[in-house]
Design a protein around this motif. Structure first.
Motif, PDB file in Angstrom:
ATOM      1  N   THR A 280       0.790  -1.173  -0.010  1.00 30.03           N
ATOM      2  CA  THR A 280      -0.224   0.072  -0.003  1.00 30.03           C
ATOM      3  C   THR A 280       1.089   1.150   0.005  1.00 30.03           C
ATOM      4  O   THR A 280       2.069   1.515   0.493  1.00 30.03           O
ATOM      5  CB  THR A 280      -0.889   0.132   1.201  1.00 30.03           C
ATOM      6  N   GLU A 281       0.173   2.341  -0.618  1.00 23.74           N
ATOM      7  CA  GLU A 281       1.030   3.498  -0.549  1.00 23.74           C
ATOM      8  C   GLU A 281       1.295   4.204   0.789  1.00 23.74           C
ATOM      9  O   GLU A 281       2.334   4.825   1.167  1.00 23.74           O
ATOM     10  CB  GLU A 281       0.260   4.586  -1.506  1.00 23.74           C
ATOM     11  N   GLN A 282       0.221   3.943   1.689  1.00 25.80           N
ATOM     12  CA  GLN A 282       0.352   4.306   3.066  1.00 25.80           C
ATOM     13  C   GLN A 282       1.416   3.602   3.676  1.00 25.80           C
ATOM     14  O   GLN A 282       2.179   4.295   4.465  1.00 25.80           O
ATOM     15  CB  GLN A 282      -1.079   4.190   3.792  1.00 25.80           C
ATOM     16  N   GLY A 283       1.444   2.475   3.601  1.00 22.87           N
ATOM     17  CA  GLY A 283       2.487   1.662   4.552  1.00 22.87           C
ATOM     18  C   GLY A 283       3.946   2.065   4.056  1.00 22.87           C
ATOM     19  O   GLY A 283       4.760   2.290   4.750  1.00 22.87           O
ATOM     20  N   ILE A 284       4.290   1.864   2.750  1.00 19.86           N
ATOM     21  CA  ILE A 284       5.260   2.180   2.242  1.00 19.86           C
ATOM     22  C   ILE A 284       5.751   3.802   2.217  1.00 19.86           C
ATOM     23  O   ILE A 284       7.126   4.096   2.698  1.00 19.86           O
ATOM     24  CB  ILE A 284       5.540   1.748   0.569  1.00 19.86           C
ATOM     25  N   GLY A 285       4.836   4.810   2.304  1.00 17.87           N
ATOM     26  CA  GLY A 285       4.912   6.037   2.407  1.00 17.87           C
ATOM     27  C   GLY A 285       5.616   6.249   3.853  1.00 17.87           C
ATOM     28  O   GLY A 285       6.283   7.360   3.972  1.00 17.87           O
ATOM     29  N   ARG A 286       4.863   5.669   4.945  1.00 16.25           N
ATOM     30  CA  ARG A 286       5.539   6.154   6.165  1.00 16.25           C
ATOM     31  C   ARG A 286       7.040   5.534   6.306  1.00 16.25           C
ATOM     32  O   ARG A 286       8.049   6.256   6.912  1.00 16.25           O
ATOM     33  CB  ARG A 286       4.889   5.115   7.135  1.00 16.25           C
ATOM     34  N   LEU A 287       7.395   4.519   5.668  1.00 17.09           N
ATOM     35  CA  LEU A 287       8.788   4.187   5.786  1.00 17.09           C
ATOM     36  C   LEU A 287       9.741   5.258   4.851  1.00 17.09           C
ATOM     37  O   LEU A 287      10.810   5.357   5.258  1.00 17.09           O
ATOM     38  CB  LEU A 287       8.890   2.494   5.101  1.00 17.09           C
ATOM     39  N   THR A 288       9.181   5.552   3.827  1.00 18.44           N
ATOM     40  CA  THR A 288       9.905   6.562   2.921  1.00 18.44           C
ATOM     41  C   THR A 288      10.069   8.004   3.649  1.00 18.44           C
ATOM     42  O   THR A 288      11.343   8.460   3.703  1.00 18.44           O
ATOM     43  CB  THR A 288       9.474   6.856   1.792  1.00 18.44           C
ATOM     44  N   ARG A 289       9.056   8.257   4.589  1.00 16.40           N
ATOM     45  CA  ARG A 289       9.179   9.432   5.182  1.00 16.40           C
ATOM     46  C   ARG A 289      10.120   9.511   6.347  1.00 16.40           C
ATOM     47  O   ARG A 289      11.129  10.358   6.537  1.00 16.40           O
ATOM     48  CB  ARG A 289       7.765   9.745   5.942  1.00 16.40           C
ATOM     49  N   TRP A 290      10.062   8.110   7.128  1.00 21.92           N
ATOM     50  CA  TRP A 290      11.172   8.204   8.086  1.00 21.92           C
ATOM     51  C   TRP A 290      12.673   7.906   7.506  1.00 21.92           C
ATOM     52  O   TRP A 290      13.644   8.355   8.230  1.00 21.92           O
ATOM     53  CB  TRP A 290      10.874   6.868   8.937  1.00 21.92           C
ATOM     54  N   SER A 291      12.770   6.976   6.420  1.00 23.02           N
ATOM     55  CA  SER A 291      13.973   7.058   5.850  1.00 23.02           C
ATOM     56  C   SER A 291      14.607   8.353   5.543  1.00 23.02           C
ATOM     57  O   SER A 291      15.935   8.701   5.870  1.00 23.02           O
ATOM     58  CB  SER A 291      14.070   6.018   4.637  1.00 23.02           C
ATOM     59  N   GLY A 292      13.840   9.416   5.048  1.00 25.94           N
ATOM     60  CA  GLY A 292      14.415  10.557   4.467  1.00 25.94           C
ATOM     61  C   GLY A 292      14.792  11.446   5.969  1.00 25.94           C
ATOM     62  O   GLY A 292      15.715  12.497   5.917  1.00 25.94           O
ATOM     63  N   SER A 293      13.981  11.181   6.656  1.00 30.75           N
ATOM     64  CA  SER A 293      14.523  11.776   8.151  1.00 30.75           C
ATOM     65  C   SER A 293      15.609  11.463   8.814  1.00 30.75           C
ATOM     66  O   SER A 293      16.317  12.367   9.306  1.00 30.75           O
ATOM     67  CB  SER A 293      13.091  11.797   9.187  1.00 30.75           C
ATOM     68  N   VAL A 294      15.739  10.070   8.928  1.00 32.45           N
ATOM     69  CA  VAL A 294      16.606   9.480   9.424  1.00 32.45           C
ATOM     70  C   VAL A 294      18.276   9.553   8.767  1.00 32.45           C
ATOM     71  O   VAL A 294      19.246   9.893   9.243  1.00 32.45           O
ATOM     72  CB  VAL A 294      16.526   8.080   9.932  1.00 32.45           C
ATOM     73  N   TYR A 295      17.949   9.514   7.331  1.00 36.33           N
ATOM     74  CA  TYR A 295      19.185   9.332   6.377  1.00 36.33           C
ATOM     75  C   TYR A 295      18.770  10.453   5.355  1.00 36.33           C
ATOM     76  O   TYR A 295      18.215  10.372   4.455  1.00 36.33           O
ATOM     77  CB  TYR A 295      19.400   8.224   5.696  1.00 36.33           C
ATOM     78  N   PRO A 296      19.317  11.733   5.831  1.00 38.99           N
ATOM     79  CA  PRO A 296      19.158  12.853   4.625  1.00 38.99           C
ATOM     80  C   PRO A 296      19.325  12.420   3.176  1.00 38.99           C
ATOM     81  O   PRO A 296      18.797  13.304   2.276  1.00 38.99           O
ATOM     82  CB  PRO A 296      20.158  13.931   5.107  1.00 38.99           C
ATOM     83  N   PHE A 297      20.441  11.650   2.920  1.00 32.40           N
ATOM     84  CA  PHE A 297      20.621  11.262   1.668  1.00 32.40           C
ATOM     85  C   PHE A 297      19.501  10.498   0.812  1.00 32.40           C
ATOM     86  O   PHE A 297      19.516  10.461  -0.367  1.00 32.40           O
ATOM     87  CB  PHE A 297      22.160  10.662   1.236  1.00 32.40           C
ATOM     88  N   LEU A 298      18.581  10.159   1.398  1.00 39.55           N
ATOM     89  CA  LEU A 298      17.507   9.368   0.964  1.00 39.55           C
ATOM     90  C   LEU A 298      16.366  10.314   0.897  1.00 39.55           C
ATOM     91  O   LEU A 298      15.119   9.833   0.597  1.00 39.55           O
ATOM     92  CB  LEU A 298      17.001   8.067   2.060  1.00 39.55           C
ATOM     93  N   GLN A 299      16.297  11.738   1.228  1.00 41.05           N
ATOM     94  CA  GLN A 299      15.141  12.527   1.311  1.00 41.05           C
ATOM     95  C   GLN A 299      14.475  12.558  -0.082  1.00 41.05           C
ATOM     96  O   GLN A 299      13.024  12.634  -0.064  1.00 41.05           O
ATOM     97  CB  GLN A 299      15.505  13.865   1.672  1.00 41.05           C
TER      98      GLN A 299
END
Length: 381
Positions: A280-299
């Motif tokens: 789901t877009e919601q489930g993966i979206g939560r992971l991508t938001r956290w990834s960008g927050s924890v690792y700036p190079f993934l924003q």
């Protein structure tokens, strides 16, 4: 000569294959019947974390003890598998970092350090500068971390493949795409007969149920409640060639682990969706938001792939490993939830002991009796 005991393993995920290999090593004639592809469900979708300390932050209860013991078995277990098959499971002793983003996070990390350091080595509470030295790609928001040098990970699909090959080389009969199974006979002295939709009938002296999230079907055979239900876990992976990530990194919301192929796996977004494995877009979206927050190079980076698996959970989060009192020829090895990869060696050992009539070191802590009214009154598990 005494006829070898016939053991039928239902389910060809990592737990089923591990139990089959262990049974074969102990001299049992063993068959694995899998509804679909071997490792095609939760095992193939797992990130392969071997993190007994990060996954058990509360107390040294029997579940933690089981996880820690299984983790201690892993190096020799994997080495034997690799020597037998000539294939690699990609066991990496990366260590882990449980990162604090708020001052309050340090309270729980200090509490964990106090009790977990009594059960393992290589624990250290890091400040921001020390954390940045170990993991320079992390966000400057990270204030510190609990470092555990002992935790590790494997490449789950490769480990499943290695186990499948080890079973084959050890004489285990492997039957894939068997479809649904039905118990036809359970009589004293006659063993068990199981019928599959597409692979015919199978007779065995003992049956080990390793069917993961689908294990509730045992209730169709016996008057017992099998409290296993599916939890959908959604995971994504980034292509980060160049080794940005050195350790397994855990936050309160997600984890990140780098693999040998250059991918960075992020998991896991969990929800109750029955047996729906869609992403789901919601489930993966939560992971991508956290990834960008924890690792700036993934924003501004999108995952290269996303997938989901169904994790078999019990009501108390502990696995169900033991004989069914109403049918002692049936052994359950299900409900491993987030820790199926980690718990494979220990589960296989416990099942092997049960097949040989031995009582395990954990007693009935993981038995089905703990879910009965009498078990709850006695505090079983």
């Amino acid at each position: 000569m005494t006829k070898p005991t016939e053991v039928l393993i239902l389910g060809g995920g990592i737990i089923g294959l591990a139990c089959a290999w262990e049974a074969a090593r102990r001299g049992f004639r063993t068959t694995v019947v899998e509804a679909g592809e071997f490792g095609g469900q939760a095992s193939g979708a797992a990130a392969g974390l071997l993190a007994p300390y990060s996954e058990n932050p509360e107390s040294p209860d029997p579940f933690f003890q089981l996880c820690a013991e299984s983790h201690s078995l892993y190096p020799a277990w994997v080495r034997e598998l690799e020597e037998l098959t000539g294939r690699s499971a990609e066991l990496r002793h990366s260590g882990s970092l449980n990162v604090a983003f708020h001052e309050a996070d340090f309270l729980s990390l200090r509490a964990r350090l106090e009790w977990q350091s009594k059960y393992g080595a290589g624990f250290e509470l890091l400040d921001a500068a020390e954390l940045r030295r170990l993991e320079p790609a992390l966000s400057e928001r990270a204030l510190g971390a609990l470092y555990c040098s002992d935790e590790s990970h494997v490449h789950a699909p490769q480990l499943v493949g290695v186990l499948e090959e080890a079973c084959r080389r050890s004489g285990v009969r492997l039957v894939a795409h068997a479809g649904n199974v039905t118990l036809l006979k359970r009589a004293a002295g006659e063993g068990v007969i199981v019928e599959s939709s597409f692979a015919g009938r199978w007779q065995a002296d003992r049956v080990v149920v390793c069917t993961g999230a689908w294990s509730g079907f045992v209730q169709e055979w016996l008057p017992v409640h099998v409290p296993v239900h599916p939890i959908r876990g959604q995971i994504c992976a980034y292509d980060v060639q160049g080794g940005h990530i050195r350790h397994m990194v855990f936050s309160s919301q997600a984890y990140w682990v780098g693999k040998n192929d250059g991918s960075l796996v992020c998991g896991a977004s969990e929800d109750m969706a029955g047996f729906d494995r869609s992403v789901t877009e919601q489930g993966i979206g939560r992971l991508t938001r956290w990834s960008g927050s924890v690792y700036p190079f993934l924003q501004d980076k999108r995952p290269s792939r996303s997938w989901a698996g169904l994790r078999p959970a019990t009501l108390d989060g502990w696995p169900l490993i033991g004989c069914i009192p109403e049918a002692p020829e049936l052994i359950m090895a299900v409900g491993h939830y987030r820790n199926g990869i980690l718990l494979s060696p220990a589960t296989a050992t416990l099942v092997g002991d049960l097949l040989q009539g031995k009582s395990g070191k954990f007693g009935n802590a993981f038995g089905i009796e703990r879910f009965s009214p009498a078990g709850k009154r006695r505090g079983v598990g």
